[in-house]
Design a protein around this motif. Structure first.
Motif, short mmCIF file in Angstrom:
data_model
loop_
_atom_site.label_atom_id
_atom_site.label_comp_id
_atom_site.label_asym_id
_atom_site.label_seq_id
_atom_site.Cartn_x
_atom_site.Cartn_y
_atom_site.Cartn_z
N TRP A 89 0.82 -1.20 0.00
CA TRP A 89 0.00 0.00 0.00
C TRP A 89 0.86 1.26 0.00
N TYR A 90 1.98 1.23 0.68
CA TYR A 90 2.89 2.36 0.65
C TYR A 90 3.46 2.52 -0.76
N LEU A 93 0.70 3.97 -2.92
CA LEU A 93 0.41 5.37 -2.58
C LEU A 93 1.46 6.30 -3.18
N PHE A 96 1.09 6.41 -6.91
CA PHE A 96 -0.12 7.11 -7.30
C PHE A 96 0.06 8.63 -7.16
N LEU A 97 0.67 9.06 -6.05
CA LEU A 97 0.91 10.49 -5.85
C LEU A 97 1.86 11.03 -6.92
N TRP A 152 -2.32 3.46 -13.45
CA TRP A 152 -2.59 2.34 -12.54
C TRP A 152 -2.34 1.01 -13.25
#
Length: 375
Positions: A89-90, A93, A96-97, A152
């Protein structure tokens, strides 16, 4: 200048990402030109911004080509490398950012240069006009959302690549594994030494973290040796190579072992600080023919089957008996080019009987003549 195998793989990935983004941009160019006309209840092909279709297509290819190359390079060469040990998830994230910022930048710069520069310059309130046209308009928002979906898909594609190497992915797409067939491969079984006592000392969770770090530190040596990971079995990793000229010329399987050894040595301070041990390991290398194909119905896997796997496993067991960190079979020893033999010390250890076969396998312990030698 000869590129390292790992760099070649990374460049291959960047090229793949760039081509994927170019293809996506071309598809979006066609899609944007197809418009539904409610008054006539028909679809019409209308090119936006009073451009010819060729101009519009080129604009929609140039942006993704630049974005795919720059974004793909940052993703492959930096983000994936630096976030390799982080949680999923890190990892998602941060990626994605990064892509939100990167896509917002591209989706304001490209339309401004090719579509709205004069309109914004001639507006009474240029900043407000730029904000409305480049960020807040439905067209701009749709563009950003679409490219975030493509980003993505890019990240997920990279994750799939990390599970299946390029050659395996291509073979899967071409259906080469649908029917089993025989191939010649070199296998290396590598096992963490004293794993039971280490697990008892560290506990199961900490030991699992050790294995993750241990296997992660092997990634670059394996890639730089043209190897591919077949599977992880507890504290053991199985690596294989096709029997081809570039692998034999540089004796990549043997070089891989010593590159892994150097990688662990270079990280010795980290292991001592984190786990109070420096991982030691042993390995065996053998060559032969195996059958490869897809196996399973619910969870399909690419599976190798053949005596070579059992033999290599038995060779690795001999490491403890003969007190050797690396053992190779005579089939592998015979492949070592003359100019490479001067790098290694080969110690004949004897013979090992093979189940169901008349011939015996000769065993050789291998070490570097010069521990400072670059392999």
């Amino acid at each position: 200048m000869r590129l390292r195998p790992k760099i070649k793989v990374q460049l291959f990935l960047v090229l793949g990402i760039t081509l994927f983004w170019i293809g996506s941009g071309a598809f979006m160019a066609f899609y944007k030109c197809v418009n539904y006309i409610p008054a006539t209840n028909e679809f019409a092909f209308i090119v936006p911004n009073h451009l010819s279709f060729i101009q519009f297509l080129l604009i929609n290819i140039i942006g993704p080509a630049v974005g795919g190359f720059i974004g793909g390079s940052i993703l492959v060469f930096y983000l994936s490398e630096s976030l390799r040990r982080k949680s999923y998830w890190y990892y998602m994230l941060i990626n994605f950012l990064f892509f939100i910022g990167f896509i917002l930048f591209l989706n304001t710069l490209v339309p401004y240069i090719f579509y709205y520069r004069e309109e914004i310059a001639n507006a009474e309130r240029p900043l407000r006009k730029a904000l409305d046209l480049l960020i807040l308009s439905p067209y701009a928002i749709r563009n950003v959302v679409t490219w975030l979906i493509i980003a993505w898909m890019t990240i997920q594609g990279l994750n799939i690549y990390e599970k299946y190497t390029p050659s395996t992915l291509i073979s899967l797409f071409l259906g080469r594994f649908h029917r089993p067939h025989e191939v010649e491969r070199i296998f290396m079984f590598l096992d963490l030494s004293n794993s039971t006592s280490i697990a008892e000392k560290l506990g199961h969770i900490k030991f699992f973290d050790l294995l993750k770090d241990f296997f992660s530190d092997m990634t670059d040596p394996i890639l730089n040796s043209q190897g591919e990971v077949y599977q992880y079995v507890g504290d053991e990793i199985v690596i294989y190579w096709p029997v081809k000229r570039s692998v034999i010329k540089h004796m990549q399987p043997i070089a891989c072992f010593f590159r892994i050894e150097k990688s662990i040595q270079d990280r010795s301070e980290y292991y001592l600080k984190e786990y109070e041990i420096i991982p030691l390991f042993k390995a065996a290398i053998h060559k032969g023919h195996v059958v490869v194909g897809e196996m399973g119905a619910i969870k399909r896997e690419i599976v190798f089957s053949g005596d070579i796997l059992n033999t290599t496993s038995r060779l690795m067991e001999q490491c403890s008996i003969f007190k050797q960190k690396l053992i190779i079979s005579n089939e592998v020893a015979e492949l070592i080019p003359k100019d490479k033999k001067q790098k290694y010390v080969l110690l004949h250890l004897g013979e090992m009987a093979l189940r169901g076969k008349m011939n015996k396998c000769h065993l050789y312990g291998v070490d570097l003549k010069d521990q400072k030698l670059n392999v």
